[in-house]
Design an enzyme around this catalytic site. Structure first.
Site, PDB file in Angstrom:
ATOM      1  N   THR A 136      38.960  30.513  35.477  1.00 22.40           N
ATOM      2  CA  THR A 136      38.038  31.435  34.805  1.00 22.40           C
ATOM      3  C   THR A 136      37.650  30.842  33.453  1.00 22.40           C
ATOM      4  OG1 THR A 136      39.109  33.273  35.911  1.00 22.40           O
ATOM      5  CG2 THR A 136      37.800  33.804  33.954  1.00 22.40           C
ATOM      6  N   GLU A 158      37.497  32.653  41.493  1.00 22.02           N
ATOM      7  CA  GLU A 158      38.539  33.231  42.336  1.00 22.02           C
ATOM      8  C   GLU A 158      38.765  34.690  41.928  1.00 22.02           C
ATOM      9  OE1 GLU A 158      40.341  31.901  44.952  1.00 22.02           O
ATOM     10  OE2 GLU A 158      40.854  34.024  44.980  1.00 22.02           O
ATOM     11  N   PHE A 159      38.907  35.553  42.922  1.00 22.41           N
ATOM     12  CA  PHE A 159      39.062  36.979  42.617  1.00 22.41           C
ATOM     13  C   PHE A 159      40.419  37.524  43.064  1.00 22.41           C
ATOM     14  CE2 PHE A 159      34.552  36.039  43.234  1.00 22.41           C
ATOM     15  CZ  PHE A 159      34.027  36.474  42.029  1.00 22.41           C
ATOM     16  N   LYS A 191      32.646  36.217  37.638  1.00 18.44           N
ATOM     17  CA  LYS A 191      34.090  36.399  37.544  1.00 18.44           C
ATOM     18  C   LYS A 191      34.493  37.243  36.327  1.00 18.44           C
ATOM     19  CE  LYS A 191      38.374  36.283  37.711  1.00 18.44           C
ATOM     20  NZ  LYS A 191      39.382  35.319  37.966  1.00 18.44           N
ATOM     21  N   ASN A 249      36.163  41.252  36.041  1.00 18.49           N
ATOM     22  CA  ASN A 249      37.365  41.653  35.314  1.00 18.49           C
ATOM     23  C   ASN A 249      37.031  42.602  34.164  1.00 18.49           C
ATOM     24  OD1 ASN A 249      39.018  40.312  37.016  1.00 18.49           O
ATOM     25  ND2 ASN A 249      39.700  38.742  35.578  1.00 18.49           N
ATOM     26  N   LEU A 259      41.210  53.768  38.701  1.00 16.93           N
ATOM     27  CA  LEU A 259      41.114  54.981  37.886  1.00 16.93           C
ATOM     28  C   LEU A 259      42.490  55.607  37.720  1.00 16.93           C
ATOM     29  CD1 LEU A 259      37.804  56.803  38.960  1.00 16.93           C
ATOM     30  CD2 LEU A 259      38.251  55.473  36.881  1.00 16.93           C
ATOM     31  N   ALA A 315      45.213  56.431  35.415  1.00 15.52           N
ATOM     32  CA  ALA A 315      45.502  56.488  33.981  1.00 15.52           C
ATOM     33  C   ALA A 315      46.969  56.143  33.755  1.00 15.52           C
ATOM     34  CB  ALA A 315      45.203  57.883  33.453  1.00 15.52           C
ATOM     35  N   CYS A 371      45.348  37.873  33.172  1.00 12.96           N
ATOM     36  CA  CYS A 371      43.909  37.769  33.423  1.00 12.96           C
ATOM     37  C   CYS A 371      43.062  38.754  32.630  1.00 12.96           C
ATOM     38  CB  CYS A 371      43.643  37.928  34.912  1.00 12.96           C
ATOM     39  SG  CYS A 371      44.538  36.724  35.898  1.00 12.96           S
ATOM     40  N   LYS A 374      52.574  44.793  36.563  1.00  9.63           N
ATOM     41  CA  LYS A 374      52.226  45.697  37.669  1.00  9.63           C
ATOM     42  C   LYS A 374      53.249  45.449  38.773  1.00  9.63           C
ATOM     43  CE  LYS A 374      49.015  42.746  40.200  1.00  9.63           C
ATOM     44  NZ  LYS A 374      47.716  42.637  40.843  1.00  9.63           N
TER      45      LYS A 374
HETATM   46  C1  UGA Z   1      42.869  40.740  38.156  1.00  8.00           C
HETATM   47  C2  UGA Z   1      41.682  41.118  39.049  1.00  8.00           C
HETATM   48  O1  UGA Z   1      41.946  42.368  39.692  1.00  8.00           O
HETATM   49  C3  UGA Z   1      41.462  40.042  40.124  1.00  8.00           C
HETATM   50  O2  UGA Z   1      40.335  40.348  40.902  1.00  8.00           O
HETATM   51  C4  UGA Z   1      41.244  38.705  39.418  1.00  8.00           C
HETATM   52  O3  UGA Z   1      41.051  37.647  40.332  1.00  8.00           O
HETATM   53  C5  UGA Z   1      42.456  38.389  38.561  1.00  8.00           C
HETATM   54  O4  UGA Z   1      42.642  39.449  37.589  1.00  8.00           O
HETATM   55  C6  UGA Z   1      42.211  37.094  37.866  1.00  8.00           C
HETATM   56  O5  UGA Z   1      41.338  37.040  36.981  1.00  8.00           O
HETATM   57  O6  UGA Z   1      42.806  36.081  38.244  1.00  8.00           O
HETATM   58  P1  UGA Z   1      45.534  40.895  38.406  1.00  8.00           P
HETATM   59  O7  UGA Z   1      45.618  40.353  37.022  1.00  8.00           O
HETATM   60  O8  UGA Z   1      46.420  40.331  39.471  1.00  8.00           O
HETATM   61  O9  UGA Z   1      44.035  40.717  38.975  1.00  8.00           O
HETATM   62  O10 UGA Z   1      45.842  42.432  38.294  1.00  8.00           O
HETATM   63  P2  UGA Z   1      45.118  43.818  38.646  1.00  8.00           P
HETATM   64  O11 UGA Z   1      45.545  44.278  39.976  1.00  8.00           O
HETATM   65  O12 UGA Z   1      43.669  43.737  38.371  1.00  8.00           O
HETATM   66  O13 UGA Z   1      45.790  44.755  37.544  1.00  8.00           O
HETATM   67  C7  UGA Z   1      45.575  44.484  36.163  1.00  8.00           C
HETATM   68  C8  UGA Z   1      46.259  45.512  35.315  1.00  8.00           C
HETATM   69  O14 UGA Z   1      45.565  46.746  35.371  1.00  8.00           O
HETATM   70  C9  UGA Z   1      47.719  45.843  35.673  1.00  8.00           C
HETATM   71  O15 UGA Z   1      48.474  45.851  34.482  1.00  8.00           O
HETATM   72  C10 UGA Z   1      47.643  47.228  36.279  1.00  8.00           C
HETATM   73  O16 UGA Z   1      48.814  47.962  36.083  1.00  8.00           O
HETATM   74  C11 UGA Z   1      46.483  47.820  35.508  1.00  8.00           C
HETATM   75  N1  UGA Z   1      45.802  48.928  36.202  1.00  8.00           N
HETATM   76  C12 UGA Z   1      45.188  48.722  37.389  1.00  8.00           C
HETATM   77  C13 UGA Z   1      45.790  50.182  35.620  1.00  8.00           C
HETATM   78  O17 UGA Z   1      46.339  50.399  34.521  1.00  8.00           O
HETATM   79  N2  UGA Z   1      45.143  51.212  36.268  1.00  8.00           N
HETATM   80  C14 UGA Z   1      44.517  51.013  37.435  1.00  8.00           C
HETATM   81  O18 UGA Z   1      43.943  51.984  37.979  1.00  8.00           O
HETATM   82  C15 UGA Z   1      44.547  49.740  38.022  1.00  8.00           C
END
Ligand code: UGA
Length: 457
Positions: free
Chosen positions: A140, A170-171, A226, A230, A272, A274, A282, A345
């Site tokens: 990224t 990459e996603f 990308k 995010n 969504l 909270a 990322c 997470k």
């Molecule tokens: C994120 C993106 O979702 C991916 O698509 C992307 O490829 C990746 O970054 C990257 O740039 O490499 P990731 O960092 O694995 O993926 O984690 P997420 O699943 O997006 O969660 C990110 C954070 O948001 C976590 O701390 C999670 O607890 C938090 N979150 C997620 C919330 O607080 N509330 C939500 O409803 C969802």
């Protein structure tokens, strides 16, 4: 490097039916990409500067927790299709398509991205090339980086070779990396000629045959897709967290509200939830790098928006610390606090910019006796915060606690027996459900004082 012209051939540049693949950088992204490519039948070499990582991966051991990846890695290594090396020259000589998957962390003392690894990877590859090759960026990067790298690669690559650069963001999500890599939502390719596009279509043939959209565009659009994805996800999370504060003040329930919003297909229910907010390697650094780059480009609206998203997110950590302090009557000094969760997470041992670990450390700094338990992230947490105490079970973290904080929504916490846990905690203990993930009624019925974020009382 030749100018980028359109001269299609479906085969790999070395004439084989399938292009040979190298993956530069074998962290969460690269190791998964390399193993997935081998799973799809390609011959793959993974390259990393860290000999310990290369040794582990070569032995079929994944140096981090990612469900499903160990099996994929072992299959790839045992099949003979997947190997790892520290030698970039070896990869340059072997492969036709090179995926650059190195990290672009936040630059110390700045919001901008540190591009030194990505620059070194492209330059090193270009320098060592011995035959035609497609160099593909997956890391990224701030918009504009790929065009600059393409120019640099053109200068460095040996004359007379066809060497092209494309961007293929990459996603994948940690915890779901294997599925996201084998069956992506979409394949975005920027800056490829027909030759490069055909090579990437061959690499992603299985997904494309299954109907995965293939979006061919220019370099800046691919880079921006990308970070915009995010940034949008981060905005969604900060939006619901800001609403959860309104819910707190108004006595409304943010989870019910989010469920109701989610039925609108234009909004959707995902992201969504909270709670404690986003962390990891990322989202936080990507919104800051975007803020920084947008500022350079004079796109001030986005700078202001991302600033607010970041501030709301960071404030959630303070909000939870304040809740714990308030629950303890104004000071946590010498109070026993059980912390459930350290990873940013569930389904990962990653604690980079983890809100959970920040809150645990913040309470520890205020003099609380904090015991942290995370099913997978104990080791990674200890490396960053060795001064915290780490338990080996939920029960151990909860024992004698005045307050228990649920900071990562691991299934083991969501399904824990509140009655059994209360018998271990101090009488009258409070649970702060900072991920709004527990069955609140069951915990209340078991005798806990339950507090969520934006949860109706
Ligand atoms: C994120 C993106 O979702 C991916 O698509 C992307 O490829 C990746 O970054 C990257 O740039 O490499 P990731 O960092 O694995 O993926 O984690 P997420 O699943 O997006 O969660 C990110 C954070 O948001 C976590 O701390 C999670 O607890 C938090 N979150 C997620 C919330 O607080 N509330 C939500 O409803 C969802």
């Amino acid at each position: 490097m030749t100018e980028q012209t359109d001269a299609p051939t479906a085969d790999g540049p070395q004439g084989g039916q399938r292009p040979r693949i190298s993956v530069i950088g074998t962290g969460y992204l690269g190791a998964t990409h390399a193993a997935a490519m081998a799973e799809l039948g390609f011959d793959v070499v993974g390259v990393d500067v860290d000999p310990a990582k290369v040794a582990a991966l070569s032995a079929g051991e994944v140096p981090f927790y990612e469900p499903g990846l160990p099996e994929l890695l072992v299959r790839g290594v045992e099949s003979g299709r997947l190997r790892f090396t520290t030698d970039l020259a070896e990869a340059a000589a072997f492969a036709d398509v090179h995926f650059v998957c190195v990290g672009t962390p936040q630059r110390p003392g700045s919001n901008g991205a540190d591009l030194r690894y990505v620059e070194a990877a492209f330059e090193g590859l270009a320098h060592h090339l011995t035959h035609d090759a497609l160099l593909v960026g997956k890391s990224t990067v701030p918009v504009g980086t790929a065009a600059r790298l393409a120019a640099r690669v053109r200068e460095t690559a040996p004359a007379g070779l066809r060497v092209e650069l494309a961007w293929n963001p990459e996603f994948l999500r940690e915890g779901k990396a294997v599925a996201d890599t084998l069956t992506p939502d979409r394949v975005v390719v920027g800056g490829a000629t027909t030759w490069g596009e055909d090579l990437l279509r061959a690499v992603y043939a299985r997904s494309l045959a299954a109907g995965t959209p293939f979006i061919a565009t220019d370099l800046p659009t691919a880079e921006l897709v990308k970070v915009s994805a995010n940034a949008f996800l981060a905005t969604k999370i900060s939006f619901i967290n800001a609403i959860s504060q309104v819910c707190d003040r108004a006595g409304a329930d943010v989870t019910v509200l989010a469920d109701a919003l989610g039925h609108d297909v234009r909004i959707g229910r995902q992201f969504l939830n909270a709670g404690l907010g986003f962390g990891g390697g990322c989202l936080p650094k990507d919104i800051r790098a975007l803020m920084h780059r947008a500022g350079e480009l004079g796109a001030d609206s986005l700078v202001a928006l991302m600033q607010d998203v970041d501030e709301i997110n960071m404030w959630q950590r303070q909000r939870v610390i304040d809740m714990a302090v308030q629950t303890c009557g104004g000071s946590v000094l010498n109070r026993r606090i059980g912390v459930l969760g350290a990873a940013f997470k569930p389904d990962t041992d990653d604690v980079r910019d983890s809100p959970a670990l920040n809150v645990a450390a913040g309470l520890h700094l205020r003099g609380a006796q904090v015991v942290v338990y995370d099913p997978e992230a104990g080791e990674t947490s200890r490396r960053i915060f060795p001064s915290l105490t780490y338990g080996t079970s939920t029960e151990e973290a909860v024992a004698d606690a005045d307050v228990v904080l649920v900071l990562t929504e691991w299934p083991v916490f969501r399904t824990a027996d509140p009655k059994a846990l209360l018998s271990r905690a101090r009488p009258g203990a409070t649970v702060i459900d900072a991920r709004n993930c527990l069955p609140a009624d069951a915990w209340r019925e078991a005798g806990w004082t339950y507090r969520g974020l934006g949860a109706a009382r």
